[in-house]
Design a protein around this motif. Structure first.
Motif, mmCIF file in Angstrom:
data_model
loop_
_atom_site.group_PDB
_atom_site.id
_atom_site.type_symbol
_atom_site.label_atom_id
_atom_site.label_comp_id
_atom_site.label_asym_id
_atom_site.label_seq_id
_atom_site.Cartn_x
_atom_site.Cartn_y
_atom_site.Cartn_z
ATOM 1 N N VAL A 56 40.151 39.964 35.236
ATOM 2 C CA VAL A 56 39.249 40.885 34.542
ATOM 3 C C VAL A 56 38.058 41.179 35.445
ATOM 4 O O VAL A 56 37.596 40.295 36.176
ATOM 5 C CB VAL A 56 38.728 40.356 33.171
ATOM 6 N N ALA A 115 42.896 45.947 37.975
ATOM 7 C CA ALA A 115 41.740 45.739 37.101
ATOM 8 C C ALA A 115 40.651 46.770 37.411
ATOM 9 O O ALA A 115 40.051 47.351 36.501
ATOM 10 C CB ALA A 115 41.196 44.320 37.265
ATOM 11 N N PHE A 152 41.149 45.216 33.331
ATOM 12 C CA PHE A 152 42.085 44.087 33.308
ATOM 13 C C PHE A 152 43.283 44.412 34.193
ATOM 14 O O PHE A 152 43.789 45.537 34.178
ATOM 15 C CB PHE A 152 42.563 43.818 31.869
#
Ligand code: MG
Length: 170
Positions: free
Chosen positions: A160, A59, A17
């Motif tokens: 994500v 991420a 993330f």
């Protein structure tokens, strides 16, 4: 008695993330996802201010529990002044590959009042897919306005990613 910890886990998939924000500034180019958009303001920052590429980079690094973008490329280091954020992304990808993982897919949400992302969304998705080496249908991109947030002078990106263990390490 505690069991000795494995040096590296062997998960088949890992999730990452990333989040970033930058303030708009007049007179600089606006770069989002490696694409330059027509607008009278850009995103300020030590590098080129590409909020989406920064969130993707974090991420990817988060997915392998690596150091974050600010640790690898400190804003205090003059060599990153005005840097092309693609360089940050490529370093994150190199680390993901050396950990034995490949990107499966990515989803992202941009939050900004203007400009409208819709007309350029396909171009941004295509550019991000190209940078990551994944098909375009593995890159999600949504754009929202910051309603009720009183945050019209900033752009925010949430990302994500799913990483998949490669059969053999590169
Ligand atoms: Mg940033």
């Amino acid at each position: 008695m505690t069991k000795a910890k494995a040096k590296r886990s062997d998960l088949a998939t890992r999730i990452g993330f990333g989040w970033d924000s930058h303030a708009f500034k007049t007179g600089i180019p606006l770069l989002i996802g490696g694409v330059q958009l027509d607008y009278d303001k850009g995103l300020g920052g030590h590098s080129d201010g590409d909020v989406l590429l920064h969130a993707i980079t974090d991420a990817l690094l988060g997915g392998i529990a690596g150091p974050d973008i600010g640790t690898l490329f400190p804003p205090s280091d003059p060599q990153w002044k005005g840097a092309d954020s693609v360089v940050f992304l490529q370093e994150a990808l190199r680390r993901v590959a050396s950990a034995g993982y490949a990107v499966a897919n990515l989803d992202s949400t941009l939050i900004l009042n203007a400009p409208r992302i819709g007309p350029r969304a396909e171009e941004i998705r295509s550019r991000v897919a190209g940078l990551l080496g994944i098909p375009e249908d593995c890159v999600g991109l949504k754009a929202k306005t910051p309603e009720g947030l009183n945050n019209d002078n900033a752009a925010v990106a949430h990302v994500v990613v799913l990483l998949q263990k490669m059969k053999t390490k590169p």
